[in-house]
Write a protein that holds these residues in place. Sequence first.
Motif, PDB file in Angstrom:
ATOM      1  N   SER A 198     -33.451   3.780  -2.516  1.00 56.57           N
ATOM      2  CA  SER A 198     -34.320   2.596  -2.545  1.00 56.57           C
ATOM      3  C   SER A 198     -35.232   2.570  -3.758  1.00 56.57           C
ATOM      4  O   SER A 198     -35.870   1.544  -4.022  1.00 56.57           O
ATOM      5  CB  SER A 198     -35.185   2.556  -1.275  1.00 56.57           C
ATOM      6  N   ASN A 199     -35.297   3.676  -4.489  1.00 55.69           N
ATOM      7  CA  ASN A 199     -36.226   3.775  -5.614  1.00 55.69           C
ATOM      8  C   ASN A 199     -35.627   3.111  -6.851  1.00 55.69           C
ATOM      9  O   ASN A 199     -34.548   3.503  -7.305  1.00 55.69           O
ATOM     10  CB  ASN A 199     -36.523   5.248  -5.904  1.00 55.69           C
ATOM     11  N   PRO A 200     -36.281   2.126  -7.437  1.00 55.28           N
ATOM     12  CA  PRO A 200     -35.713   1.441  -8.615  1.00 55.28           C
ATOM     13  C   PRO A 200     -35.600   2.340  -9.843  1.00 55.28           C
ATOM     14  O   PRO A 200     -34.894   2.011 -10.784  1.00 55.28           O
ATOM     15  CB  PRO A 200     -36.689   0.282  -8.861  1.00 55.28           C
ATOM     16  N   ARG A 201     -36.292   3.501  -9.832  1.00 55.35           N
ATOM     17  CA  ARG A 201     -36.219   4.407 -10.974  1.00 55.35           C
ATOM     18  C   ARG A 201     -35.118   5.452 -10.837  1.00 55.35           C
ATOM     19  O   ARG A 201     -34.925   6.273 -11.734  1.00 55.35           O
ATOM     20  CB  ARG A 201     -37.565   5.112 -11.166  1.00 55.35           C
ATOM     21  N   THR A 202     -34.391   5.439  -9.738  1.00 55.51           N
ATOM     22  CA  THR A 202     -33.312   6.405  -9.551  1.00 55.51           C
ATOM     23  C   THR A 202     -32.180   6.125 -10.533  1.00 55.51           C
ATOM     24  O   THR A 202     -31.677   4.998 -10.583  1.00 55.51           O
ATOM     25  CB  THR A 202     -32.772   6.338  -8.111  1.00 55.51           C
ATOM     26  N   PRO A 203     -31.761   7.128 -11.317  1.00 56.83           N
ATOM     27  CA  PRO A 203     -30.670   6.912 -12.278  1.00 56.83           C
ATOM     28  C   PRO A 203     -29.376   6.507 -11.568  1.00 56.83           C
ATOM     29  O   PRO A 203     -29.125   6.939 -10.432  1.00 56.83           O
ATOM     30  CB  PRO A 203     -30.518   8.279 -12.956  1.00 56.83           C
ATOM     31  N   PRO A 204     -28.551   5.678 -12.210  1.00 56.55           N
ATOM     32  CA  PRO A 204     -27.310   5.217 -11.574  1.00 56.55           C
ATOM     33  C   PRO A 204     -26.410   6.354 -11.094  1.00 56.55           C
ATOM     34  O   PRO A 204     -25.811   6.250 -10.017  1.00 56.55           O
ATOM     35  CB  PRO A 204     -26.631   4.404 -12.681  1.00 56.55           C
ATOM     36  N   LEU A 205     -26.293   7.446 -11.880  1.00 59.04           N
ATOM     37  CA  LEU A 205     -25.429   8.554 -11.463  1.00 59.04           C
ATOM     38  C   LEU A 205     -25.905   9.155 -10.148  1.00 59.04           C
ATOM     39  O   LEU A 205     -25.101   9.517  -9.284  1.00 59.04           O
ATOM     40  CB  LEU A 205     -25.401   9.635 -12.548  1.00 59.04           C
ATOM     41  N   LEU A 206     -27.205   9.238  -9.977  1.00 59.07           N
ATOM     42  CA  LEU A 206     -27.760   9.809  -8.763  1.00 59.07           C
ATOM     43  C   LEU A 206     -27.716   8.794  -7.624  1.00 59.07           C
ATOM     44  O   LEU A 206     -27.508   9.161  -6.460  1.00 59.07           O
ATOM     45  CB  LEU A 206     -29.203  10.237  -9.030  1.00 59.07           C
ATOM     46  N   LEU A 207     -27.883   7.525  -7.958  1.00 64.16           N
ATOM     47  CA  LEU A 207     -27.869   6.469  -6.947  1.00 64.16           C
ATOM     48  C   LEU A 207     -26.519   6.423  -6.235  1.00 64.16           C
ATOM     49  O   LEU A 207     -26.458   6.323  -5.008  1.00 64.16           O
ATOM     50  CB  LEU A 207     -28.172   5.121  -7.599  1.00 64.16           C
ATOM     51  N   ASP A 208     -25.441   6.491  -6.983  1.00 65.59           N
ATOM     52  CA  ASP A 208     -24.107   6.447  -6.376  1.00 65.59           C
ATOM     53  C   ASP A 208     -23.903   7.613  -5.416  1.00 65.59           C
ATOM     54  O   ASP A 208     -23.372   7.441  -4.311  1.00 65.59           O
ATOM     55  CB  ASP A 208     -23.033   6.477  -7.467  1.00 65.59           C
ATOM     56  N   ASP A 209     -24.324   8.803  -5.819  1.00 68.34           N
ATOM     57  CA  ASP A 209     -24.170   9.977  -4.958  1.00 68.34           C
ATOM     58  C   ASP A 209     -25.020   9.852  -3.699  1.00 68.34           C
ATOM     59  O   ASP A 209     -24.589  10.244  -2.605  1.00 68.34           O
ATOM     60  CB  ASP A 209     -24.556  11.245  -5.721  1.00 68.34           C
ATOM     61  N   ALA A 210     -26.225   9.319  -3.851  1.00 66.35           N
ATOM     62  CA  ALA A 210     -27.109   9.162  -2.694  1.00 66.35           C
ATOM     63  C   ALA A 210     -26.514   8.186  -1.680  1.00 66.35           C
ATOM     64  O   ALA A 210     -26.560   8.417  -0.464  1.00 66.35           O
ATOM     65  CB  ALA A 210     -28.485   8.683  -3.149  1.00 66.35           C
ATOM     66  N   ARG A 211     -25.951   7.084  -2.151  1.00 71.88           N
ATOM     67  CA  ARG A 211     -25.351   6.098  -1.250  1.00 71.88           C
ATOM     68  C   ARG A 211     -24.129   6.670  -0.524  1.00 71.88           C
ATOM     69  O   ARG A 211     -23.930   6.428   0.669  1.00 71.88           O
ATOM     70  CB  ARG A 211     -24.980   4.836  -2.036  1.00 71.88           C
ATOM     71  N   LYS A 212     -23.323   7.437  -1.240  1.00 69.20           N
ATOM     72  CA  LYS A 212     -22.153   8.053  -0.608  1.00 69.20           C
ATOM     73  C   LYS A 212     -22.577   9.045   0.469  1.00 69.20           C
ATOM     74  O   LYS A 212     -22.001   9.082   1.564  1.00 69.20           O
ATOM     75  CB  LYS A 212     -21.306   8.756  -1.666  1.00 69.20           C
ATOM     76  N   ALA A 213     -23.579   9.864   0.155  1.00 65.55           N
ATOM     77  CA  ALA A 213     -24.053  10.848   1.135  1.00 65.55           C
ATOM     78  C   ALA A 213     -24.672  10.161   2.344  1.00 65.55           C
ATOM     79  O   ALA A 213     -24.496  10.602   3.486  1.00 65.55           O
ATOM     80  CB  ALA A 213     -25.060  11.783   0.475  1.00 65.55           C
ATOM     81  N   LEU A 214     -25.387   9.065   2.115  1.00 67.92           N
ATOM     82  CA  LEU A 214     -26.022   8.345   3.216  1.00 67.92           C
ATOM     83  C   LEU A 214     -24.986   7.716   4.139  1.00 67.92           C
ATOM     84  O   LEU A 214     -25.140   7.722   5.366  1.00 67.92           O
ATOM     85  CB  LEU A 214     -26.954   7.279   2.647  1.00 67.92           C
TER      86      LEU A 214
END
Length: 643
Positions: A427-443
């Motif tokens: 949900s953090n707008p400052r999260t880098p795209p590479l990390l964002l994709d991994d976070a969504r997959k894990a969630l």
Amino acid sequence: MSRARLVASLAGAAGAACLALAGCGGGQTQGAAFDSGWSNDDGVGIAEFQRSFATAKVPLGTDVAVGVSGKQLVGVPLDGGPVWTFPHALDGRPSVAGTVVVGMGAGELFALDARTGKSLWARRAGGLLRGIGDDGRTTVVSLMSTTGRGTSVLAISHDGEVIRQVEDEASIGVPAVVDTFAFLPWQGQYVTVYDLIEGRERARVLLRTQVSRVFVQGGAVFFGEAGATRLDDKIRLASRNQASTVTLPARELPGQPRWLGSGTDARPLKSGAHDRIALYARPTADGAPAFEDNRFAATYYRIAVGFDATQGNMAWAHAHDSDFIGGAAFVGGFALCDVRGNITFLDAKNGGVTGHTSLGKPLEACVVQTDALTRPAGPPAPSLAEQLAKAVTMPETEHVMIQKLLLREMAGNEDPMVTKALIDLASNPRTPPLLLDDARKALAARRNGVDHMLTALARHYDFLADVLRPPPVGPMAEALGALREKKAAPLLAAHLNDPADTPDDARRTAAALVVLGDKGELSALSTFFAHYRGAAEDEAIVEAVVSSAQAMIQLGADAPVGDAVKDAYTTDAIKPRLEALLRARKPDARQERGLRAEPRAGGAGAADPKKPDGKAAPAKAAPEAKATPAKAAPDAKPTPAKP
């Protein structure tokens, strides 16, 4: 006469011959000790030496942190004591061993008392400092020629007298010294035990692991680089690769950090990436070869991570406020030094902070020695899930690679706190795209933390309320659908028509409502279907429209779906899939209630077992579905059910 007194006598009688590399000093020895034509004696010589050496007491060194701050050295004893400073020009990083600190700059080699910073001696010298060894009475220094070829080794007493100088073409790494015996690693595979009194090689060991440094720790001597081999009764088996050797388990880590590193390199004055991305471990001084506390630590800028030293499993994670640039392991923990000049003590088992001390100045480099250091236990440490959550949400972009590793570790942790951390990260707008994709997959793969998901789904993009990125609706919809969590249905329906959510979010949300949706969600489903059945621009929206139609049919609202098939406004990519849904829709209500009729033997109808004449009872018409918005034509009549 004792060996110590013989050394003093030899130092006083030594000539004043000068070496171009290292200046003037005592007894001179030229290269025979480093003859690469030596024949392997299968450990006989080193075994004989080890038996006599086993009674020697290996002294413990000073527990100290020494930093470079501008044009001065600054140090602090780790077991308590005042901070000291020593101004001096420096050409490279200082070295710490035993009870001394040795530095080099402006053509001068100098030594300080590690606890107090008091000057012990200084002398003219050239070359670059590789490293030192010290036993509390004698310091052995390895200097590399500025041309990169050849080494000068100086053995100097604490009162400044040169006991022995050795010059050779071999690249001699970081040495150690105990009781007038210098341990000199060279050519990546040998360690020569050099008798400083007699000026000759006393023994030599051939190792099958890369070795370029010798160090003394916890009262034992170790030979190392790729691993650490202890000088004990198994050292005679080193050439067979059966000595007491420990190596860290293979573990995927970003930046390829090193534990000991090469001892033949002269370390630069200022710390760099290899100092911020590093490994720390402490081999046991006795017993079976192992690492203290069964732990090793890795630093990656502002994050430190502890691992099981047997399997490499993650044990803890520590998020810091500045970059780590140096450190050491001690029994029970790790002492890590940062660029602000602070030293943080971490518990080896759980990563909890057990204390702090400070050098009081920002640092360009830091060297830490821990030999006899102990620390009392600190307060209870946060859980691993809480530690990971804090580390993985640190905003600095340089942490992305280590955070990707932490995310993979988090995915297997069932603590609900991990679910919250993943939501916050996504949900953090400052999260880098590479990390964002991994976070969504894990969630999407989470199967706990439902309350955190429901709370997050209640939020929507709202610029005025500083909600700058909508929650990760799609991954949570997938997780909640798999959990059959009916409480999520109205929250998901509210997001289905939210323009701030992505097409992928809409796709996953509609799919979840197929499983979770009820009459209360029919309005949102119908609105989405009506709006997008003719405006689907990508496959994600197409799939969302089809899923919304499937949910509507299951809820009895199949008429709008049938009308959409006939409507030219509906896109061609959607029509055939809607037709397939209508063909596959559920049987009528009579069949749903389990009242399917049994065919008669003649095949002309179904027999009612309650009728004595065996004739089929007339079927009742199914009640009209109230949820179907389409009205029948005025002249339309109910179609009677077939017998």
